[in-house]
Structures are given as structure tokens and as C-alpha cells.
Design a protein around this motif. Structure first.
Motif, PDB file in Angstrom:
ATOM      1  N   ILE A 171     -32.940  90.355  24.353  1.00 51.36           N
ATOM      2  CA  ILE A 171     -32.357  91.338  23.453  1.00 51.36           C
ATOM      3  C   ILE A 171     -33.312  92.523  23.349  1.00 51.36           C
ATOM      4  O   ILE A 171     -34.527  92.370  23.482  1.00 51.36           O
ATOM      5  CB  ILE A 171     -32.109  90.702  22.058  1.00 51.36           C
ATOM      6  N   GLY A 172     -32.755  93.700  23.200  1.00 50.44           N
ATOM      7  CA  GLY A 172     -33.579  94.876  22.932  1.00 50.44           C
ATOM      8  C   GLY A 172     -33.318  95.304  21.501  1.00 50.44           C
ATOM      9  O   GLY A 172     -32.168  95.494  21.132  1.00 50.44           O
ATOM     10  N   TYR A 173     -34.365  95.422  20.722  1.00 49.40           N
ATOM     11  CA  TYR A 173     -34.170  95.783  19.312  1.00 49.40           C
ATOM     12  C   TYR A 173     -34.896  97.087  19.026  1.00 49.40           C
ATOM     13  O   TYR A 173     -36.082  97.219  19.309  1.00 49.40           O
ATOM     14  CB  TYR A 173     -34.722  94.666  18.424  1.00 49.40           C
ATOM     15  N   SER A 221     -36.253 104.126  25.514  1.00 46.55           N
ATOM     16  CA  SER A 221     -36.760 103.814  26.852  1.00 46.55           C
ATOM     17  C   SER A 221     -37.704 102.614  26.819  1.00 46.55           C
ATOM     18  O   SER A 221     -37.644 101.746  27.687  1.00 46.55           O
ATOM     19  CB  SER A 221     -37.492 105.021  27.446  1.00 46.55           C
ATOM     20  N   CYS A 222     -38.582 102.583  25.804  1.00 47.35           N
ATOM     21  CA  CYS A 222     -39.504 101.448  25.681  1.00 47.35           C
ATOM     22  C   CYS A 222     -38.714 100.147  25.556  1.00 47.35           C
ATOM     23  O   CYS A 222     -39.070  99.121  26.146  1.00 47.35           O
ATOM     24  CB  CYS A 222     -40.392 101.613  24.450  1.00 47.35           C
ATOM     25  N   MET A 223     -37.627 100.227  24.794  1.00 50.26           N
ATOM     26  CA  MET A 223     -36.822  99.037  24.576  1.00 50.26           C
ATOM     27  C   MET A 223     -36.130  98.597  25.863  1.00 50.26           C
ATOM     28  O   MET A 223     -35.832  97.430  26.050  1.00 50.26           O
ATOM     29  CB  MET A 223     -35.791  99.346  23.498  1.00 50.26           C
ATOM     30  N   MET A 245     -29.496  98.409  17.831  1.00 50.08           N
ATOM     31  CA  MET A 245     -30.172  99.649  17.461  1.00 50.08           C
ATOM     32  C   MET A 245     -29.831 100.047  16.028  1.00 50.08           C
ATOM     33  O   MET A 245     -28.676 100.240  15.690  1.00 50.08           O
ATOM     34  CB  MET A 245     -29.746 100.762  18.410  1.00 50.08           C
ATOM     35  N   ASP A 246     -30.877 100.173  15.221  1.00 51.87           N
ATOM     36  CA  ASP A 246     -30.678 100.457  13.804  1.00 51.87           C
ATOM     37  C   ASP A 246     -30.817 101.959  13.526  1.00 51.87           C
ATOM     38  O   ASP A 246     -31.913 102.503  13.562  1.00 51.87           O
ATOM     39  CB  ASP A 246     -31.716  99.659  12.991  1.00 51.87           C
ATOM     40  N   GLY A 303     -22.768  97.847  31.818  1.00 54.67           N
ATOM     41  CA  GLY A 303     -22.541  96.466  31.413  1.00 54.67           C
ATOM     42  C   GLY A 303     -23.394  95.990  30.253  1.00 54.67           C
ATOM     43  O   GLY A 303     -23.322  94.829  29.854  1.00 54.67           O
ATOM     44  N   LYS A 304     -24.214  96.885  29.696  1.00 51.10           N
ATOM     45  CA  LYS A 304     -25.015  96.474  28.531  1.00 51.10           C
ATOM     46  C   LYS A 304     -24.107  96.427  27.306  1.00 51.10           C
ATOM     47  O   LYS A 304     -23.175  97.207  27.169  1.00 51.10           O
ATOM     48  CB  LYS A 304     -26.121  97.490  28.273  1.00 51.10           C
ATOM     49  N   SER A 305     -24.416  95.496  26.421  1.00 51.54           N
ATOM     50  CA  SER A 305     -23.642  95.387  25.183  1.00 51.54           C
ATOM     51  C   SER A 305     -24.501  95.958  24.062  1.00 51.54           C
ATOM     52  O   SER A 305     -25.668  95.606  23.940  1.00 51.54           O
ATOM     53  CB  SER A 305     -23.319  93.933  24.887  1.00 51.54           C
ATOM     54  N   ILE A 306     -23.928  96.828  23.257  1.00 49.91           N
ATOM     55  CA  ILE A 306     -24.727  97.570  22.287  1.00 49.91           C
ATOM     56  C   ILE A 306     -24.161  97.437  20.879  1.00 49.91           C
ATOM     57  O   ILE A 306     -22.993  97.746  20.635  1.00 49.91           O
ATOM     58  CB  ILE A 306     -24.779  99.067  22.668  1.00 49.91           C
ATOM     59  N   LEU A 307     -24.999  96.969  19.971  1.00 54.19           N
ATOM     60  CA  LEU A 307     -24.638  96.986  18.552  1.00 54.19           C
ATOM     61  C   LEU A 307     -25.477  98.089  17.914  1.00 54.19           C
ATOM     62  O   LEU A 307     -26.704  98.054  17.970  1.00 54.19           O
ATOM     63  CB  LEU A 307     -24.957  95.629  17.908  1.00 54.19           C
ATOM     64  N   VAL A 308     -24.814  99.087  17.350  1.00 53.58           N
ATOM     65  CA  VAL A 308     -25.549 100.240  16.836  1.00 53.58           C
ATOM     66  C   VAL A 308     -25.077 100.545  15.416  1.00 53.58           C
ATOM     67  O   VAL A 308     -23.881 100.471  15.130  1.00 53.58           O
ATOM     68  CB  VAL A 308     -25.374 101.461  17.782  1.00 53.58           C
ATOM     69  N   SER A 309     -26.024 100.833  14.529  1.00 51.27           N
ATOM     70  CA  SER A 309     -25.610 101.148  13.164  1.00 51.27           C
ATOM     71  C   SER A 309     -25.790 102.629  12.900  1.00 51.27           C
ATOM     72  O   SER A 309     -26.619 103.300  13.514  1.00 51.27           O
ATOM     73  CB  SER A 309     -26.442 100.352  12.158  1.00 51.27           C
TER      74      SER A 309
END
Lengths: 310, 245
Positions: A80-82, A148-150, A160-161, A186-192
Motif C-alpha cells: 500500500i502507498g500511504y 513520487s516518494c510514495m 491519500m489524505d 491499474g492502480k487503485s486510489i482512495l483519496v480524501s
């Protein structure tokens, strides 16, 4: 891999007497941008911290690629990337040093780092600034560097918060273009976000308020939850017209917007009668027209309904 | 200076070494106007605001704020303006009353004035019975109204608001704007800086800065017509894109 990237099932979390999350459920599909839309204090950050295993829920379950996140924290963290709201870039390292540092942290082999950095520069356009120290970057560039770091360890799911908080409109548009591109890969992204206008850029959204999901669906689906006609009364004196209108219509049906007043016609008054009423009361207005509800209209309506129906 | 303008800015310029952050900016803001100030990061917005707040000496040009000269009367300017930033202006670990008293002190009110103003304010905010609550425990919408009120303790004529409603729920945002419109109707001049284009819509006039210059200045509606845009976000991007560096 047929498992869904992320399933959130009925998550509850309290801090002392404060119920931060009251049974939140959602499902993220592969290649999807899922927006968590709500004001500060709604529970967005708490939910994200639970998903990335930095915080334990009181009850409910997180399935990350089919695995119980609470039991398989190492697996989750590796894949996961946070990006937290305040990403801890090292201010006294340069752009490129930050990228190498976070790669090392995630155990990315040195041989592949250069190649990945090259690719990330292409979309972040940070290459001309690679020797600049992170502290000297603008807000928008800092966010792109954090992103980018993530991405250096190539996570398949990203959380991503509020990545666009405090970012100017130009950089914000750029960031969203990048998210679209990543989802396309194809990345799945949850963003607030607390910005309602960003909702329309997501494939699917959930409106979150006081620890509860008020509704979820595609932006189009949510707009269709408003079943009554919505009128825009365009006026330069929006606050005055708004205050007068509230004498004639229920308070919860009139809402102040920048360009005028939105009137949700729950009582089926109809356009001609509304216009008549405005004229009879000598309220200054330029035009009245029926409009498509925006996400903010939906949010206001849902807050209202939540108060009416306990 | 004509009586109607609270802020007059003429050819205002600020250079940092060889870099021109603000480049001959000219505009006027009327008494009772809600004026929005937009621009990308680095466009010169903050530098302009800092000069108008008496925090930074301009390099050239001229500006007057509330009738005071930004070159020679910086202290008077500070006494006649209020400043509020939604996310940062209150001390979370002070109680409601302590915050009010603290800001009263900062603005140089006498003990007597502070006492009287605190009561008025607590009453107005409906917080009299919660005056000993830690500010951190208040709901955001209320915190924000309190932040605005403390910025008004010394009865400034001009209020600078920095992203005043980012992060608040849509209901509270509207209550806040109603408050702003009321203040404007009472003759206060309101200066709003924001990255939040929905917020820009609530302003009566908008200026957009780029590379130290004002490239657009008009009512949101007029700008939307000019750029044939449906939102201020679109206006912003089009205006920035169309003007070459």
C-alpha cells in the motif's frame, strides 16, 4: 489476482467518548479513483489510518487484496502507498535524495531506483528541481514529491489524505491528471478531500459526515438522489434574496451559493410561481432556471435528511 | 483618496534582490466590498497582502489601507485591520475565554474593554456556558465563527481572511458567508485570499495574480462570461493559460 484491492466492512472506532467512525463500509475496485468527501473532523483521516494499519479499529474488518489487514500488517504495508496529510519529506534533503531515501526505506533495489526515478520525473516534471532541497519547493511541488516518494515502491493501492489541501488550482489540476494516469495503469486510489468540486473527478465517491457515510456511488448516481427540481436564482444580492426566500420556503430548501440562491423545490411550487413570488416581493434577481444538482447540493440535502430521519 | 475606497493601491512593487515578486499592481477596494484575491503559489499574492497589512515595506509605488500609508504608517494599519486564517488562528489548548482574552491583549485593548468585549462575544456566539471549554473541543463551524469574532475584537475596518471556509461542512460554510455578508453590509471591507474556487464565487470582485501582476479583476459572473467558463476554476485556469509569461 481476482481479489478486490480493498474492502472496508462496517468499521467502528471511538476515541474516548467520541465516536469517530460509526460503521463505515466501502469497496475499492482495481483502477478506480474513490473519493472520500467530507469536512474536517468527519472521520476521513481515522478511516485511512485504520486501512493502512496505523490504527486498530474497535470492530469491523478490512480486507486488503483478500487478506485480513489487521492480521497481515506487513503484507499491507508492503503493498500500500500511504500519503498522510502532512507528509514527512526531509526538508534538508534534495528532491532526488528524498526519492532515494524513501526507496531504501521500502527496500527498493538500488539498480531499479534510477530507472523508476526517471519515470516519475516524467509525470511529476520535477527533474529540473532535482537538486533543490525539499524545503525550498512550492506547496504543489512538495505534494508531487510526496506522491513520487510514495510511488517508488510501486504500491498497487494508494491511500491519500487530502493531497490537494493548500495546493493552488493549477497544481491541483496537475495532481488530478497524475491520479487519472495512475488509475489508468491499474492502480487503485482512495483519496480524501474537503473540496466538493473534486468529487466530480472521482469514479466513485462516498460522502462522509460525523463518522458516517451519508451516501456512496458514482457522482452521477449521487446527483440523482435529488428527486425534486432544483432552481438557481441568479442575483448579485444573494444573501439578501436568501434571507427573504426563507420567509416563503422552508429554511432547509434554500441555500446560499456565490452566484445566487439554490432553491430545492420540495413543495413543487414550480418555476412560474417562484418567479412570480420574487417579482411580487421585489427581490432583485437576474434569472431563475432549473439546474443540475452539484455534489454540494447533494451533501446539503443528505445532511438535512439525516437530521429529519434519526 | 476618494472617500469610498478603503484600500487604494497604485503601481505597488516589491523586489527581493533581483526578483520582482509584485510588479506595479494597481487596484482599489471599496468600503463594504468583499474582494477576492486569487493566484497560483508564487504569484505574489502573499507578498501583496503582507504589504497591505503593514508587515512588509514596498520597494516602489504607493498604497493606502484605511487611509494609512503602507510606507510610513504601518503601525496604524495593524491597528485597523483584522486577520483570520481558518485553520491556524485559535489556540486549541486555551479555553474559549482565554483565547478571546489573549487576542484582546494582542490587539491592545484595556482590561476593562477585554472584559466587556469577552462577555459580548460569548453571548453573541452562544458560548457563555461553555467559556471554560478547551477550544479544541468545539465543533469546527463554531471554532471558525469564534476565530472570525476574535479577529474583530478591536473593531477593524478591514478584515483579511485566508481560506476562511476550507474544510468546514457545507452548512457551516453558508452560515459563515452570511456573517461575512452582514459585516460587509455594516461597512467592513473584506479581503479574501483563497485557492478554493467555490469560495471565490462568494466574493463581489475577484483579482487574479500571475507573475507578480494582476491579470484579471472583475465580478465572478463577468469573468465567467468573458472566458465562457462554467466555474471559477475554469476561469482561473484559462486566464492563467492565456497570458504568456
Amino acid at each position: 489476482m481476482n481479489e478486490k484491492p480493498l474492502i472496508v466492512e462496517n468499521i467502528e472506532k471511538s476515541f474516548g467518548s467520541v465516536q469517530a467512525l460509526r460503521g463505515v463500509s466501502l469497496e475499492l475496485e482495481r483502477g478506480q479513483i474513490y473519493g472520500l468527501i467530507g469536512p474536517d473532523g468527519a472521520g476521513k483521516t481515522t478511516l485511512m489510518r485504520i486501512i493502512v494499519t496505523l490504527l486498530n479499529q474497535d470492530s469491523g474488518k478490512i480486507l486488503f487484496q483478500g487478506k485480513d489487514a489487521q492480521k497481515q500488517t506487513a503484507f499491507v504495508r508492503k503493498n500500500i502507498g500511504y500519503m498522510p496529510q502532512r507528509f514527512s519529506l526531509y526538508p534538508d534533503l534534495t528532491v532526488e535524495e528524498n526519492l532515494h531515501f524513501f526507496s531504501d526505506l521500502f527496500g527498493v533495489a538500488t539498480q531499479v531506483q534510477a530507472q523508476r526515478i526517471e519515470r516519475l520525473y516524467q509525470f511529476s516534471r520535477l527533474e529540473p528541481f532535482k537538486d533543490r532541497r525539499a524545503e525550498a519547493l512550492s506547496g504543489g511541488m512538495k505534494q508531487k514529491l510526496a506522491l513520487s516518494c510514495m510511488l517508488m515502491h510501486e504500491p498497487s493501492v494508494m491511500v491519500m489524505d487530502e493531497p490537494t489541501y493548500g495546493v493552488d488550482p493549477v497544481s491541483r489540476a496537475e495532481l488530478w491528471d497524475i491520479l487519472k494516469e495512475l488509475a489508468g495503469q491499474g492502480k487503485s486510489i482512495l483519496v480524501s478531500t474537503a473540496y466538493m468540486d473534486e468529487a466530480l473527478l472521482c469514479d466513485r465517491i462516498a460522502l462522509i459526515f460525523k463518522g458516517q457515510l451519508l451516501a456512496s456511488g458514482t457522482p452521477q448516481e449521487l446527483r440523482r438522489t435529488i428527486t425534486h427540481a432544483l432552481y438557481l436564482i441568479k442575483t448579485q444580492k444573494a444573501h439578501y434574496v436568501f434571507q427573504e426566500l426563507r420567509r416563503h420556503f422552508p429554511e432547509t430548501d434554500c441555500h446560499l451559493f456565490g452566484e445566487g440562491v439554490h432553491l430545492l423545490d420540495r413543495q413543487n411550487t414550480g418555476l412560474s410561481k417562484i418567479r412570480q413570488m420574487l417579482e411580487q416581493n421585489k427581490l432583485p434577481f437576474e434569472s431563475v432556471q432549473q439546474i443540475e444538482p452539484g455534489i454540494e447540493d447533494v451533501f446539503l440535502d443528505l445532511i438535512h435528511r439525516r437530521e429529519v430521519e434519526p | 483618496m476618494s472617500n469610498n475606497n478603503t484600500v487604494e493601491v497604485k503601481e505597488l512593487t516589491k523586489k527581493f534582490g533581483g526578483f520582482t515578486a509584485v510588479d506595479r499592481v494597481t487596484f482599489q477596494v471599496k468600503k463594504g466590498e468583499i474582494f477576492g484575491f486569487l493566484g497560483a503559489n508564487g504569484a505574489g499574492k502573499t507578498t501583496t497582502i503582507r504589504m497591505l497589512c503593514g508587515l512588509l515595506l514596498p520597494t516602489a509605488g504607493w498604497a493606502s489601507v484605511g487611509g494609512f500609508d503602507v510606507f510610513t504608517q504601518q503601525e496604524q494599519i495593524k491597528q485597523h485591520i483584522g486577520y483570520m486564517s481558518q485553520r491556524f488562528s485559535l489556540y486549541e489548548d486555551l479555553t474559549v475565554r482565554e483565547n478571546i482574552e489573549f487576542y484582546g491583549g494582542i490587539y491592545g485593548l484595556s482590561r476593562k474593554e477585554i472584559k466587556q468585549k469577552s462577555e459580548e462575544l460569548l453571548d453573541y456566539l452562544n458560548l457563555s456556558d461553555r467559556s471554560d471549554t478547551l477550544t479544541a473541543e468545539l465543533p469546527l463551524g463554531l471554532k471558525q465563527r469564534m476565530a472570525l469574532s476574535t479577529a474583530l475584537l478591536h473593531e477593524p475596518e478591514i478584515i483579511f481572511l485566508d481560506e476562511p471556509t476550507s474544510g468546514v461542512d457545507p452548512e457551516s460554510r453558508r452560515q459563515f458567508w452570511l456573517l461575512i455578508y452582514e459585516l460587509a453590509a455594516q461597512g467592513k471591507t473584506v479581503f479574501v485570499t483563497t485557492h478554493f474556487m467555490d469560495e471565490a464565487e462568494y466574493c463581489q470582485r475577484i483579482s487574479i495574480m500571475q507573475n507578480g501582476r494582476i491579470i484579471e479583476l472583475d465580478a465572478p459572473q463577468k469573468l465567467k462570461e468573458k472566458y465562457q467558463a462554467s466555474s471559477m476554476q475554469e476561469v482561473f485556469l484559462k486566464s492563467i493559460g492565456e497570458k504568456p509569461k
